[in-house]
Design a protein around this motif. Structure first.
Motif, PDB file in Angstrom:
ATOM      1  N   ILE A 183       0.874  -1.190   0.000  1.00 43.33           N
ATOM      2  CA  ILE A 183       0.000   0.000   0.000  1.00 43.33           C
ATOM      3  C   ILE A 183       0.902   1.229   0.000  1.00 43.33           C
ATOM      4  O   ILE A 183       1.895   1.281   0.734  1.00 43.33           O
ATOM      5  N   LYS A 184       0.500   2.226  -0.784  1.00 43.41           N
ATOM      6  CA  LYS A 184       1.259   3.482  -0.796  1.00 43.41           C
ATOM      7  C   LYS A 184       0.275   4.610  -0.519  1.00 43.41           C
ATOM      8  O   LYS A 184      -0.777   4.691  -1.173  1.00 43.41           O
ATOM      9  N   VAL A 185       0.603   5.458   0.453  1.00 43.01           N
ATOM     10  CA  VAL A 185      -0.305   6.570   0.750  1.00 43.01           C
ATOM     11  C   VAL A 185       0.191   7.819   0.032  1.00 43.01           C
ATOM     12  O   VAL A 185       1.359   8.170   0.102  1.00 43.01           O
ATOM     13  N   GLU A 186      -0.742   8.444  -0.690  1.00 42.85           N
ATOM     14  CA  GLU A 186      -0.426   9.722  -1.362  1.00 42.85           C
ATOM     15  C   GLU A 186      -1.503  10.701  -0.969  1.00 42.85           C
ATOM     16  O   GLU A 186      -2.620  10.644  -1.470  1.00 42.85           O
ATOM     17  N   GLY A 187      -1.183  11.584  -0.033  1.00 50.72           N
ATOM     18  CA  GLY A 187      -2.168  12.554   0.453  1.00 50.72           C
ATOM     19  C   GLY A 187      -3.340  11.837   1.094  1.00 50.72           C
ATOM     20  O   GLY A 187      -3.159  11.020   2.002  1.00 50.72           O
ATOM     21  N   ARG A 188      -4.530  12.089   0.572  1.00 50.21           N
ATOM     22  CA  ARG A 188      -5.726  11.499   1.190  1.00 50.21           C
ATOM     23  C   ARG A 188      -6.126  10.189   0.519  1.00 50.21           C
ATOM     24  O   ARG A 188      -7.213   9.672   0.756  1.00 50.21           O
ATOM     25  N   SER A 189      -5.237   9.682  -0.361  1.00 48.32           N
ATOM     26  CA  SER A 189      -5.545   8.408  -1.024  1.00 48.32           C
ATOM     27  C   SER A 189      -4.503   7.353  -0.680  1.00 48.32           C
ATOM     28  O   SER A 189      -3.342   7.681  -0.447  1.00 48.32           O
ATOM     29  N   ALA A 190      -4.954   6.123  -0.672  1.00 49.91           N
ATOM     30  CA  ALA A 190      -4.034   4.996  -0.487  1.00 49.91           C
ATOM     31  C   ALA A 190      -4.167   4.119  -1.723  1.00 49.91           C
ATOM     32  O   ALA A 190      -5.283   3.772  -2.123  1.00 49.91           O
ATOM     33  N   ILE A 191      -3.024   3.809  -2.330  1.00 55.81           N
ATOM     34  CA  ILE A 191      -3.039   2.949  -3.515  1.00 55.81           C
ATOM     35  C   ILE A 191      -2.721   1.532  -3.031  1.00 55.81           C
ATOM     36  O   ILE A 191      -1.662   1.275  -2.454  1.00 55.81           O
ATOM     37  N   VAL A 192      -3.698   0.664  -3.230  1.00 55.71           N
ATOM     38  CA  VAL A 192      -3.599  -0.690  -2.690  1.00 55.71           C
ATOM     39  C   VAL A 192      -3.341  -1.658  -3.838  1.00 55.71           C
ATOM     40  O   VAL A 192      -4.146  -1.742  -4.769  1.00 55.71           O
ATOM     41  N   THR A 193      -2.231  -2.358  -3.775  1.00 61.95           N
ATOM     42  CA  THR A 193      -1.953  -3.376  -4.794  1.00 61.95           C
ATOM     43  C   THR A 193      -2.511  -4.700  -4.289  1.00 61.95           C
ATOM     44  O   THR A 193      -2.089  -5.204  -3.242  1.00 61.95           O
ATOM     45  N   GLY A 194      -3.486  -5.197  -5.019  1.00 64.77           N
ATOM     46  CA  GLY A 194      -4.142  -6.435  -4.574  1.00 64.77           C
ATOM     47  C   GLY A 194      -3.265  -7.656  -4.775  1.00 64.77           C
ATOM     48  O   GLY A 194      -2.148  -7.562  -5.293  1.00 64.77           O
ATOM     49  N   GLY A 195      -3.778  -8.764  -4.321  1.00 64.16           N
ATOM     50  CA  GLY A 195      -3.093 -10.043  -4.541  1.00 64.16           C
ATOM     51  C   GLY A 195      -1.969 -10.317  -3.565  1.00 64.16           C
ATOM     52  O   GLY A 195      -1.177 -11.231  -3.778  1.00 64.16           O
ATOM     53  N   SER A 196      -1.880  -9.518  -2.484  1.00 67.97           N
ATOM     54  CA  SER A 196      -0.805  -9.760  -1.505  1.00 67.97           C
ATOM     55  C   SER A 196      -0.992 -11.123  -0.850  1.00 67.97           C
ATOM     56  O   SER A 196      -2.122 -11.522  -0.562  1.00 67.97           O
ATOM     57  N   LYS A 197       0.104 -11.783  -0.571  1.00 72.00           N
ATOM     58  CA  LYS A 197       0.057 -12.996   0.265  1.00 72.00           C
ATOM     59  C   LYS A 197       0.297 -12.494   1.676  1.00 72.00           C
ATOM     60  O   LYS A 197       1.436 -12.227   2.074  1.00 72.00           O
ATOM     61  N   LEU A 198      -0.760 -12.278   2.424  1.00 72.04           N
ATOM     62  CA  LEU A 198      -0.592 -11.694   3.755  1.00 72.04           C
ATOM     63  C   LEU A 198       0.068 -12.705   4.692  1.00 72.04           C
ATOM     64  O   LEU A 198      -0.237 -13.897   4.638  1.00 72.04           O
ATOM     65  N   SER A 199       0.929 -12.178   5.548  1.00 72.21           N
ATOM     66  CA  SER A 199       1.536 -13.090   6.528  1.00 72.21           C
ATOM     67  C   SER A 199       1.247 -12.579   7.928  1.00 72.21           C
ATOM     68  O   SER A 199       1.189 -11.357   8.158  1.00 72.21           O
ATOM     69  N   GLY A 200       1.080 -13.492   8.855  1.00 69.81           N
ATOM     70  CA  GLY A 200       0.764 -13.126  10.238  1.00 69.81           C
ATOM     71  C   GLY A 200       1.875 -12.272  10.833  1.00 69.81           C
ATOM     72  O   GLY A 200       3.042 -12.419  10.471  1.00 69.81           O
ATOM     73  N   ALA A 201       1.492 -11.347  11.732  1.00 74.04           N
ATOM     74  CA  ALA A 201       2.500 -10.472  12.354  1.00 74.04           C
ATOM     75  C   ALA A 201       1.937  -9.956  13.673  1.00 74.04           C
ATOM     76  O   ALA A 201       0.749 -10.120  13.957  1.00 74.04           O
ATOM     77  N   LYS A 202       2.811  -9.345  14.458  1.00 73.92           N
ATOM     78  CA  LYS A 202       2.348  -8.662  15.673  1.00 73.92           C
ATOM     79  C   LYS A 202       1.972  -7.246  15.266  1.00 73.92           C
ATOM     80  O   LYS A 202       2.831  -6.474  14.815  1.00 73.92           O
ATOM     81  N   VAL A 203       0.705  -6.902  15.376  1.00 74.79           N
ATOM     82  CA  VAL A 203       0.236  -5.582  14.936  1.00 74.79           C
ATOM     83  C   VAL A 203      -0.564  -4.936  16.055  1.00 74.79           C
ATOM     84  O   VAL A 203      -0.949  -5.590  17.034  1.00 74.79           O
ATOM     85  N   CYS A 204      -0.819  -3.640  15.865  1.00 79.84           N
ATOM     86  CA  CYS A 204      -1.519  -2.897  16.918  1.00 79.84           C
ATOM     87  C   CYS A 204      -2.721  -2.155  16.341  1.00 79.84           C
ATOM     88  O   CYS A 204      -2.597  -1.490  15.298  1.00 79.84           O
TER      89      CYS A 204
END
Ligand SMILES: CC(=O)N[C@H]1[C@@H](OP(=O)(O)OP(=O)(O)OC[C@H]2O[C@@H](n3ccc(=O)[nH]c3=O)[C@H](O)[C@@H]2O)O[C@H](CO)[C@@H](O)[C@@H]1O
Ligand SMILES: C=C(OP(=O)(O)O)C(=O)O
Length: 447
Positions: free
Chosen positions: A346-367
């Motif tokens: 994901i890349k944030v540009e101002g008030r927009s976020a450009i989301v590249t689909g198809g990610s292989k998400l991996s588990g992580a410690k997040v908040c």
């Protein structure tokens, strides 16, 4: 301190029941302060931290409040104080909604500047502009706002510069006991505004046009307690719909009202999800690959900002590139960094976020950086490879009732752990949270 532990890979199926709407029940509890006669009974009140907080605010003001099995009873015949305590108001922005009722009923109120999720600066100028137009004198200083009126407030024509939900609610409540007619122009149109107007009318108020951009309120002399059932939570419903779509599931979201979820349903359908709106709920079936779509948040009936992060989670696994534009709050992309920890592109540009689909998400410690971000991270964890640990659970508890249990009921591998000091130090030694609990022989606490 606690965490949600999510292991990805399970498909959600079955039936989940939606709780009463947080954003309806909070203004309605505040409005119960207007009942000089008889008690108010508020049904389907969800057992959320925010609900407990506003109940405490009312008690601090002198109202008698009881909460039992999702029914709140308020006796507000005697209001002893007009000052909402700082420790409570700073916890929750919606506490500021007691200002309109106190000012119009008692002619005075002193409240500290409100807190809440850090998703933007969230000014309250439109609330104050409305009160001033109705004859109140406002003083600001040392983190407090004082409002007083000389006698009854009077009706006024108020144009809101932004269609603020909270300002519409606060002004609407203040106008119920004002002398004459108040007209709110560019009013917010959210279903929660309509629910509040219905509650006020059933207390004896005269509010017309709620749900449109112009609300007209004829002031009356007195209001009484009433019996009201809160509408189902459209954000919670939408969260389950997206969770179902995320896992390629088949879920019936019981109680969800399709009319309240128009843009969420449209976006899911554009992505290739089957959404079947039925009389008592919505079925979501996701059996095809998901297409990328662009999303722009807007005031109701536009796409809700409170669903933006959950939708972003879904777009992460769609095919193609999406642009998510947040127009309501200026700082509501804090979840992006957390998604990136899970391998999201994901890349944030101002008030927009450009989301590249198809990610292989991996588990992580997040908040969880805010309430909905927390839900979105859990949803991402449902499809991530391995284990996702979501901390910052206090945000999630503000707005979701038994989230882990409800998702587990649909087949998700999710539970919640409370970490005591021993567990924390053992965790620091490198043990996983699950092992810590086995070692200490403690049952994980569910949400
Ligand atoms: C308890 C509750 O119901 N919370 C909801 C409510 O918050 P809340 O009522 O705080 O949100 P508002 O509709 O007031 O805010 C919308 C926008 O208006 C701006 N603004 C608001 C008031 C004001 O006096 N001046 C001003 O500039 C805010 O900074 C924001 O950019 O609506 C939001 C927008 O749908 C939702 O995300 C929240 O879940
Ligand atoms: C932002 C939210 O709530 P609040 O206005 O109570 O912070 C929300 O419900 O997502």
């Amino acid at each position: 301190m606690s965490k949600f532990i999510v292991r990805g890979g399970n498909v959600l199926t079955g039936n989940v029941k939606v709780s009463g709407a947080k954003n309806s029940v909070l203004p309605i509890i505040a409005a119960s302060l207007l009942g000089e006669e008889e008690i108010s009974i508020i049904r389907d009140a969800p057992p959320l931290d925010d609900v407990m907080t506003i109940n405490k605010v009312l008690e601090a003001l002198g109202a008698e409040v009881s909460y039992d099995r999702e029914v709140i009873t308020v006796n507000a015949q005697n209001i002893a104080s007009c000052e909402a305590p700082y420790e409570l108001v700073r916890k929750m922005r919606a506490s500021f909604l007691v200002m309109g009722p106190l000012l119009t009923r008692k002619g005075y109120t002193r409240i500290s500047l409100p807190g809440g999720c850090a998703i933007g600066t969230r000014p309250i100028d439109q609330h104050l502009k409305g009160f001033e137009a109705m004859g109140a004198e406002i003083t600001l200083g040392q983190g407090f706002i004082e409002a007083r009126s000389n006698g009854r407030l009077h009706g006024a024509k108020i144009y809101l510069d932004v269609a603020s939900v909270g300002a519409t609610e606060n002004i609407m409540m203040a106008a119920t006991l004002a002398e004459g007619t108040t007209v709110i122009e560019n009013a917010a149109k959210e279903p929660e505004i309509v629910d509040l107007a219905n509650y006020l009318n059933s207390m004896g108020a005269v509010v017309r046009g709620a749900g449109t951009g112009v609300i007209r309120i004829e002031g009356v002399e007195k209001l009484r307690g009433t019996d009201h059932t809160v509408i189902p939570d459209r954000v919670e419903a939408g969260t389950f719909m997206i969770a179902a779509a995320m896992t390629g599931g088949n879920v019936f979201v019981e109680g969800a009202i399709a009319d309240h979820l128009g843009p969420v349903i449209s976006k899911l359908e554009e992505m290739g999800v089957t959404v079947d709106a039925q009389e008592n709920g919505i079925r979501v079936i996701a059996d095809k690959p998901l297409k990328a779509v662009d999303v722009k948040t807007l005031p109701y009936p536009g796409f809700p900002t409170d669903m933006q992060s959950q939708m972003m989670a879904l777009l992460l696994i769609s095919q193609g590139t999406s642009v998510v534009t947040e127009t309501v709050f200026e700082n509501r992309f804090m979840h992006v960094e957390q998604f990136q920890l899970m391998n999201a592109e994901i890349k944030v540009e101002g008030r927009s976020a450009i989301v590249t689909g198809g990610s292989k998400l991996s588990g992580a410690k997040v908040c969880a950086t805010d309430l909905r971000a927390g839900a979105a991270l859990i949803i991402a964890g449902l499809v991530a490879e391995g284990t996702t640990e979501v901390s910052g659970t206090h945000h999630i508890d503000r707005g979701y009732v038994h989230l882990a249990e409800k998702l587990a009921g649909l087949g998700a591998d999710i539970y919640r752990i409370s970490l005591n000091e021993d567990a924390k130090s053992a965790a620091a030694e490198g043990a996983t949270n699950k092992k810590v609990f086995q070692k200490l022989n403690i049952q994980p606490t569910l949400a």
